[in-house]
Enzyme design. Structure first.
Site, PDB file in Angstrom:
ATOM      1  N   HIS A 104       9.876 -14.926   5.683  1.00 30.23           N
ATOM      2  CA  HIS A 104       9.451 -13.983   6.729  1.00 30.23           C
ATOM      3  C   HIS A 104       8.879 -12.677   6.172  1.00 30.23           C
ATOM      4  O   HIS A 104       9.438 -11.610   6.376  1.00 30.23           O
ATOM      5  CB  HIS A 104      10.582 -13.710   7.729  1.00 30.23           C
ATOM      6  CG  HIS A 104      11.956 -13.520   7.122  1.00 30.23           C
ATOM      7  ND1 HIS A 104      12.229 -12.579   6.166  1.00 30.23           N
ATOM      8  CD2 HIS A 104      13.124 -14.153   7.356  1.00 30.23           C
ATOM      9  CE1 HIS A 104      13.507 -12.651   5.841  1.00 30.23           C
ATOM     10  NE2 HIS A 104      14.072 -13.599   6.551  1.00 30.23           N
ATOM     11  N   HIS A 147      11.497 -22.329   8.384  1.00 29.35           N
ATOM     12  CA  HIS A 147      12.579 -21.315   8.403  1.00 29.35           C
ATOM     13  C   HIS A 147      13.085 -21.163   9.839  1.00 29.35           C
ATOM     14  O   HIS A 147      12.397 -20.600  10.687  1.00 29.35           O
ATOM     15  CB  HIS A 147      12.063 -19.959   7.898  1.00 29.35           C
ATOM     16  CG  HIS A 147      13.140 -18.919   7.819  1.00 29.35           C
ATOM     17  ND1 HIS A 147      13.473 -18.287   6.645  1.00 29.35           N
ATOM     18  CD2 HIS A 147      13.964 -18.400   8.755  1.00 29.35           C
ATOM     19  CE1 HIS A 147      14.457 -17.430   6.864  1.00 29.35           C
ATOM     20  NE2 HIS A 147      14.774 -17.481   8.154  1.00 29.35           N
ATOM     21  N   LYS A 163      19.776 -20.627   0.065  1.00 25.49           N
ATOM     22  CA  LYS A 163      19.335 -19.378   0.695  1.00 25.49           C
ATOM     23  C   LYS A 163      20.080 -18.186   0.112  1.00 25.49           C
ATOM     24  O   LYS A 163      21.311 -18.153   0.085  1.00 25.49           O
ATOM     25  CB  LYS A 163      19.570 -19.460   2.214  1.00 25.49           C
ATOM     26  CG  LYS A 163      19.182 -18.212   2.984  1.00 25.49           C
ATOM     27  CD  LYS A 163      17.676 -17.969   2.976  1.00 25.49           C
ATOM     28  CE  LYS A 163      17.319 -16.605   3.537  1.00 25.49           C
ATOM     29  NZ  LYS A 163      17.257 -16.555   4.982  1.00 25.49           N
ATOM     30  N   ASP A 204      11.489 -18.287  11.816  1.00 25.76           N
ATOM     31  CA  ASP A 204      12.673 -17.423  11.820  1.00 25.76           C
ATOM     32  C   ASP A 204      13.179 -17.212  13.249  1.00 25.76           C
ATOM     33  O   ASP A 204      13.763 -16.172  13.563  1.00 25.76           O
ATOM     34  CB  ASP A 204      12.396 -16.068  11.145  1.00 25.76           C
ATOM     35  CG  ASP A 204      13.685 -15.328  10.785  1.00 25.76           C
ATOM     36  OD1 ASP A 204      14.743 -15.977  10.698  1.00 25.76           O
ATOM     37  OD2 ASP A 204      13.626 -14.105  10.596  1.00 25.76           O
ATOM     38  N   HIS A 247      16.686 -20.735  12.606  1.00 23.21           N
ATOM     39  CA  HIS A 247      18.119 -20.583  12.913  1.00 23.21           C
ATOM     40  C   HIS A 247      18.419 -21.369  14.184  1.00 23.21           C
ATOM     41  O   HIS A 247      17.886 -21.040  15.248  1.00 23.21           O
ATOM     42  CB  HIS A 247      18.474 -19.110  13.144  1.00 23.21           C
ATOM     43  CG  HIS A 247      18.215 -18.255  11.939  1.00 23.21           C
ATOM     44  ND1 HIS A 247      19.189 -17.975  11.004  1.00 23.21           N
ATOM     45  CD2 HIS A 247      17.085 -17.645  11.504  1.00 23.21           C
ATOM     46  CE1 HIS A 247      18.666 -17.219  10.045  1.00 23.21           C
ATOM     47  NE2 HIS A 247      17.383 -17.007  10.325  1.00 23.21           N
ATOM     48  N   HIS A 257      15.886 -13.964   1.382  1.00 26.56           N
ATOM     49  CA  HIS A 257      15.769 -12.872   2.348  1.00 26.56           C
ATOM     50  C   HIS A 257      15.396 -11.652   1.503  1.00 26.56           C
ATOM     51  O   HIS A 257      16.246 -11.087   0.814  1.00 26.56           O
ATOM     52  CB  HIS A 257      17.067 -12.635   3.126  1.00 26.56           C
ATOM     53  CG  HIS A 257      16.905 -11.559   4.145  1.00 26.56           C
ATOM     54  ND1 HIS A 257      16.778 -11.813   5.499  1.00 26.56           N
ATOM     55  CD2 HIS A 257      16.766 -10.211   4.007  1.00 26.56           C
ATOM     56  CE1 HIS A 257      16.587 -10.665   6.148  1.00 26.56           C
ATOM     57  NE2 HIS A 257      16.587  -9.681   5.262  1.00 26.56           N
TER      58      HIS A 257
HETATM   59  O1  DOR Z   1      16.054 -11.071  12.625  1.00 23.61           O
HETATM   60  C1  DOR Z   1      16.761 -11.786  11.960  1.00 23.61           C
HETATM   61  N1  DOR Z   1      17.676 -12.603  12.511  1.00 23.61           N
HETATM   62  N2  DOR Z   1      16.633 -11.751  10.631  1.00 23.61           N
HETATM   63  C2  DOR Z   1      17.474 -12.397   9.831  1.00 23.61           C
HETATM   64  O2  DOR Z   1      17.325 -12.277   8.649  1.00 23.61           O
HETATM   65  C3  DOR Z   1      18.607 -13.182  10.376  1.00 23.61           C
HETATM   66  C4  DOR Z   1      18.350 -13.596  11.750  1.00 23.61           C
HETATM   67  C5  DOR Z   1      19.583 -14.095  12.462  1.00 23.61           C
HETATM   68  O3  DOR Z   1      20.282 -14.959  11.927  1.00 23.61           O
HETATM   69  O4  DOR Z   1      19.862 -13.624  13.578  1.00 23.61           O
HETATM   70 ZN    ZN Z   2      16.024 -16.095   9.092  1.00 23.28          ZN
END
Ligand code: DOR
Ligand code: ZN
Length: 349
Positions: free
Chosen positions: A176, A15, A101, A249, A17, A138
């Site tokens: 998460h 997971h 997702k 995450d 970003h 989520h």
């Molecule tokens: O803390 C987070 N940041 N939780 C999320 O669900 C998205 C993520 C983000 O894309 O910044």
């Molecule tokens: Zn995330």
């Protein structure tokens, strides 16, 4: 057990970003330095809602892999109220497309195009179940009536439990997880339900974020909970149960968007995530279980081969940089300017 060195099969991040554009020059090398594969989240602006867009995004990520690096981005589709079923059929033809997702609309960063009512996506979920494409959740309700600290537990009762009943063969990952209730739910569910656990939810509780001053760089969603929940997550992560696996995450934001009157949710953990998981596992006297959590359980759940190559972590203290360049801006990482006890042998960040 006293270890100064651990060797594990190369881990994966289930997971992540990575963001897009110039930010990839920072985020991709940080993940690629130790993770062989990562499931990349689709919450870009605009969101990644087609297999074609996911394929193009994947190419941009691949171009940012440092020369000689080995990193396989596994992509996701962003579920909207109107995602066509044909897109699911296209998705399962691509080996690099790992799942879909689900963001409840408005629950977190760039989730405005998410699902407004779960019934709207039942036909898509039906097809995903038939074609065995996993759903990544989520797990928080976005309901003003529900306290922010209760949103995950309420999601389990209101959305996840009914989904499990309605779609008895759909594979789902509760992403998460942050609560005792989530850890318990996943432990008791059947084998097609799994969960990722971040390193920040293993390290911190809400007091770390709020006591003695507000620390915006520890603000994330789902929000940090009470310490009892952190303890339950530590127990789950180190239990050896194959339904719990590593998902950082890692979610970078420019510093000014974190240190703001209305700061963004997300912690940039990728530059030190594996080393910090090692700290946690060591504190729990479970270093011998780190490899399965980081390298085996996720691969097995997603039906992918385990990595053959290995990496080594050594007990050697280093100081995390105060900040990193981030697409013409700066991002502050986890433990910025502080010591980290484990170090990746060879190529540190
Ligand atoms: O803390 C987070 N940041 N939780 C999320 O669900 C998205 C993520 C983000 O894309 O910044
Ligand atoms: Zn995330």
């Amino acid at each position: 057990m006293n270890h100064d060195k651990i060797s594990i099969a190369c881990p994966d991040d289930w997971h992540l970003h990575l963001r897009d554009g110039a930010a990839l020059a920072t985020t991709v090398p940080h993940s690629a330095r130790c993770f062989r594969r990562a499931i990349v989240m689709p919450n870009l602006k605009p969101p990644v809602t087609s297999v074609a867009a996911a394929g193009e995004y994947r190419q941009r990520i691949v171009r940012a892999i440092p020369p000689g690096g080995s990193f396989e981005p596994l992509m996701t589709l962003y579920l909207t109220d109107s995602l066509p079923i044909a897109e699911i059929e296209r998705a399962v033809r691509e080996p690099w497309l790992a799942g879909v997702k689900y963001y409840p609309a408005g629950a977190t960063t760039n989730s405005e195009s998410g699902v407004t009512a779960i019934e709207k996506v039942f036909p898509v979920l039906e097809r995903m179940q038939e074609l065995d494409l996993p759903l990544l959740l989520h797990g928080e309700v976005n309901d003003a009536e529900v306290d922010i600290f209760d949103r995950e537990a309420v999601f389990i009762d209101r959305i996840l439990q009914p989904l499990c009943e309605r779609f008895p063969r759909l594979r789902m990952v509760l992403e998460h997880i942050t609560t005792r209730q989530a850890a318990q739910f996943v432990s008791e569910a059947d084998a097609r339900i799994a969960a990722t656990i971040t390193v920040h939810h293993l390290l911190f509780h809400r007091g770390d974020m709020l006591a003695g001053g507000i620390r915006p760089h520890l603000y994330c969603l789902p929000i940090l909970k009470r310490d009892v929940h952190r303890e339950a997550l530590r127990t789950a992560a180190t239990s050896g149960n194959p339904r719990f696996f590593l998902g950082t995450d890692s979610a970078p934001h420019p510093v000014n968007e974190k240190e703001s009157a209305c700061g963004c949710a997300g912690i940039y953990t990728a530059p030190a995530a594996l080393e910090l998981y090692a700290e946690v596992f060591e504190e729990e006297q479970a270093l011998d279980r780190l490899e399965a959590f980081a390298a085996f359980h996720g691969a097995d759940f997603y039906g992918r081969e385990r990595n053959g190559a290995r990496i080594e972590l050594v007990r050697e203290s280093w100081t995390a940089p105060a900040r990193y360049e981030f697409g013409g801006d700066e991002v502050i990482p986890i433990r910025a300017g502080e010591n980290i006890r484990w170090k990746l042998a060879g190529n540190g960040p």
